[in-house]
Design an enzyme around this catalytic site. Structure first.
Site, short mmCIF file in Angstrom:
data_model
loop_
_atom_site.label_atom_id
_atom_site.label_comp_id
_atom_site.label_asym_id
_atom_site.label_seq_id
_atom_site.Cartn_x
_atom_site.Cartn_y
_atom_site.Cartn_z
CB THR A 234 -0.90 -0.01 1.25
OG1 THR A 234 -1.71 -1.18 1.21
CG2 THR A 234 -1.78 1.22 1.33
CD GLU B 178 -3.55 -6.36 0.69
OE1 GLU B 178 -4.53 -7.10 0.86
OE2 GLU B 178 -3.15 -5.52 1.53
CG PHE B 179 -8.88 -4.55 -2.05
CD1 PHE B 179 -8.97 -3.24 -1.61
CD2 PHE B 179 -8.51 -4.77 -3.37
CE1 PHE B 179 -8.73 -2.16 -2.46
CE2 PHE B 179 -8.27 -3.70 -4.24
CZ PHE B 179 -8.37 -2.40 -3.78
CG LEU B 180 -5.14 -10.31 0.62
CD1 LEU B 180 -3.87 -11.08 0.96
CD2 LEU B 180 -6.04 -11.13 -0.27
CG LEU C 181 -23.66 -0.60 8.96
CD1 LEU C 181 -25.11 -0.42 8.53
CD2 LEU C 181 -23.04 0.78 9.26
CB ALA D 90 -21.86 -0.58 17.59
CB CYS E 107 -4.81 -2.04 7.18
SG CYS E 107 -3.84 -3.48 6.77
NE ARG F 59 0.31 -6.33 12.85
CZ ARG F 59 0.57 -6.63 11.59
NH1 ARG F 59 1.50 -5.96 10.93
NH2 ARG F 59 -0.09 -7.59 10.97
C1 UGA Z 1 -8.89 -4.46 6.38
C2 UGA Z 1 -9.81 -4.43 5.16
O1 UGA Z 1 -11.08 -5.00 5.50
C3 UGA Z 1 -9.20 -5.21 3.99
O2 UGA Z 1 -10.03 -5.10 2.85
C4 UGA Z 1 -7.82 -4.62 3.68
O3 UGA Z 1 -7.18 -5.34 2.63
C5 UGA Z 1 -6.95 -4.70 4.92
O4 UGA Z 1 -7.59 -3.97 5.99
C6 UGA Z 1 -5.61 -4.13 4.57
O5 UGA Z 1 -5.54 -2.96 4.19
O6 UGA Z 1 -4.63 -4.89 4.57
P1 UGA Z 1 -8.39 -6.25 8.31
O7 UGA Z 1 -7.48 -5.22 8.89
O8 UGA Z 1 -7.95 -7.65 8.22
O9 UGA Z 1 -8.81 -5.82 6.82
O10 UGA Z 1 -9.68 -6.25 9.24
P2 UGA Z 1 -11.25 -5.98 9.11
O11 UGA Z 1 -11.98 -7.25 9.06
O12 UGA Z 1 -11.53 -5.00 8.04
O13 UGA Z 1 -11.55 -5.31 10.54
C7 UGA Z 1 -10.89 -4.10 10.94
C8 UGA Z 1 -11.37 -3.67 12.31
O14 UGA Z 1 -12.68 -3.10 12.23
C9 UGA Z 1 -11.44 -4.77 13.36
O15 UGA Z 1 -10.92 -4.31 14.57
C10 UGA Z 1 -12.92 -5.05 13.48
O16 UGA Z 1 -13.29 -5.57 14.73
C11 UGA Z 1 -13.51 -3.69 13.23
N1 UGA Z 1 -14.91 -3.73 12.75
C12 UGA Z 1 -15.18 -4.22 11.53
C13 UGA Z 1 -15.93 -3.24 13.56
O17 UGA Z 1 -15.71 -2.78 14.69
N2 UGA Z 1 -17.22 -3.28 13.07
C14 UGA Z 1 -17.51 -3.78 11.85
O18 UGA Z 1 -18.71 -3.77 11.47
C15 UGA Z 1 -16.47 -4.26 11.06
#
Ligand code: UGA
Length: 448
Positions: free
Chosen positions: A128, A161-163, A265, A267, A275, A342
């Site tokens: 990124t 990437e969007f993993l 969505l 909370a 990231c 992290r």
């Molecule tokens: C995120 C993005 O979803 C990926 O698409 C992206 O590729 C990645 O960052 C990156 O840039 O490498 P990730 O960090 O694995 O992925 O985690 P997420 O599943 O997106 O969750 C991020 C945080 O948001 C977590 O702490 C999760 O608990 C929180 N979250 C997520 C909420 O509090 N509420 C939600 O409704 C969704």
């Protein structure tokens, strides 16, 4: 499966690099993973991934056994492959701006190693990076060190990437989109061709654009997702002030509008992970440098930071002063099914609890080794969830691990000194914990 003719390599075997490498190998590509950290390479070469990710260990072992996947500590070896992906980390500088040190040095190493290479080489930036990096910073480095001109036996693309952690392999094999930012037409068509082979001629929707646009797409995605989380947490904090109102119901209804969508969505205690915070800080700093103050994104971060204090204040509404109170924190990972801590909200909450004089006892099924490195001896680590709550004055649920649901109301009532529960992840309904003192993010309570 007919064997793809193109070979690929990845420079940087962190999260993205390793997950992408095993995915390429699983689709029959000759894949070379390179990393300057020889210890890491050795471990991966023995079939042991340095982090937990569903499906990764299996694909890693299969790749190594079939010899489709090789790993090396010698980055110059990537010169022998057709397509070279850069997958090194882009950490933050102290002011939040992006640190391009690793990407620049990987580009330099790749350029030097392909100097005498007679065949076409395509370099693809997956790390990124902020808009302009590939075309204005990395392209000149690559051209200078390789002594080639982009477009002449040398291609260059940005391919973000969007993993997601926890489903990275699935996401790599079945993404919802492909974004290719190419410095010229040939680079773009070569990468698109590689992906046609990868996706067995059925690639996902593909956006073919310039490197600058591709780079901004990545930041926009993460910024939007983070915005959704801070938005719903804002609504949660309002809902919490109104007895009988539940943010979960609000989110359910709001999410039915297709313009809004129901995902992201939920909370909670605020977003974490490697990231969102890093990328938001990077795009904010980038934007400010260009003379535009992105107030919305700054607020998204501010709301997120404050959310930890909201969690702690729920504990205070139940306990009053936290001085010398024993507070059990269940969950340290930034989300379930990962050992990653992290930027985890749990760390912000624990810091806050400590400041208020609480004694913290913490438990996480996977993330304790990582958490220990950050928290050291400042908290007590419990052996399991039951011993964590034993004798506690309050229990705060910080990660939505399925196994925490196994703790029922009677378990808390029997084990805790005083059964005060703060649910920052909405694992329980008030009915589940009837008779206990219970507060949850976004759930309006009568204050008496
Ligand atoms: C995120 C993005 O979803 C990926 O698409 C992206 O590729 C990645 O960052 C990156 O840039 O490498 P990730 O960090 O694995 O992925 O985690 P997420 O599943 O997106 O969750 C991020 C945080 O948001 C977590 O702490 C999760 O608990 C929180 N979250 C997520 C909420 O509090 N509420 C939600 O409704 C969704």
């Amino acid at each position: 499966m007919t064997r793809p003719r193109l070979s690929v390599s990845l420079v940087g075997l962190g999260y993205v690099g390793l997950c992408t490498a095993v995915s390429f190998a699983s689709r029959g590509f000759d894949t070379l993973g390179a990393d300057i950290d020889r210890g890491r390479v050795e471990q991966i070469g023995k079939g042991r991934a340095p982090f937990r990710e569903p499906g990764l260990d299996k694909l890693l072992r299969l790749g190594l056994r079939s010899k489709r996947l090789m790993v090396t500590g010698d980055v110059s070896k990537v010169a022998g492959t057709d397509v070279i992906f850069i997958t090194v980390g882009t950490p933050s500088n102290p002011d939040g701006s992006i640190n391009l040190g690793y990407v620049e040095s990987a580009t330099r190493q790749i350029g030097t190693s392909i100097r005498d290479e007679p065949d076409y080489r395509l370099v693809v930036v997956k790390s990124t990076v902020t808009p302009g990096t590939t075309s204005s910073t990395l392209k000149p480095i690559l051209e200078e060190t390789s002594e080639k001109k982009a477009g002449v036996k040398l291609g260059l693309c940005t391919n973000p990437e969007f993993l997601r952690e926890g489903s990275a392999i699935q996401d790599a094999l079945h993404p919802d989109k492909l974004v290719i930012g190419a410095v010229n037409k040939e680079s773009g068509s070569r990468l698109a061709k590689l992906y046609r082979t990868f996706y067995l001629r059925r690639p996902p929707p593909t956006i073919l654009t310039t490197p600058d646009t591709a780079e901004l797409i990545k930041y926009s995605s993460n910024a939007f997702l983070a915005t959704k989380v801070s938005y719903i947490n804002t609504i949660a904090n309002i809902a919490q002030q109104i007895p009988g109102v539940d943010v979960e119901k609000v989110a359910e209804a709001v999410g039915l509008d297709p313009r809004i969508g129901r995902l992201f969505l939920k909370a909670g205690p605020g977003y974490g992970g490697s990231c969102f915070h890093k990328d938001l800080q990077a795009i904010i700093a980038f934007s400010q440098k260009l003379g535009y103050k992105p107030t919305l994104l700054e607020t998204v971060e501010e709301v997120n930071e404050q959310q930890a204090t909201k969690v702690v204040s729920l504990a205070e509404t139940l306990l009053g002063s936290l001085i010398d109170k024993r507070v059990a924190v269940l969950g340290l990972a930034f989300k379930k099914d990962t050992d990653d801590t992290r930027e985890a909200a749990s760390l912000r909450v624990i810091e806050n609890l400590k400041k208020k004089g609480a004694q913290v006892v913490a438990y996480d099924p996977m993330a304790m080794p990582n958490a220990r490195q950050v928290l050291g001896r400042t908290v007590e680590f419990a052996k399991n969830q039951r011993s964590a709550i034993k004798g506690a004055d309050c229990c705060i649920i910080m990660t939505e691990w399925d196994q925490f649901r196994k703790l029922k109301g009677k378990d808390y009532a029997q084990s805790m000194k005083t059964p005060n529960i703060v649910d920052a992840r909405r694992l329980y309904t008030p009915e589940d914990l009837e008779g206990l003192k219970f507060r949850a993010i976004g759930l309006g309570h009568d204050t008496h």
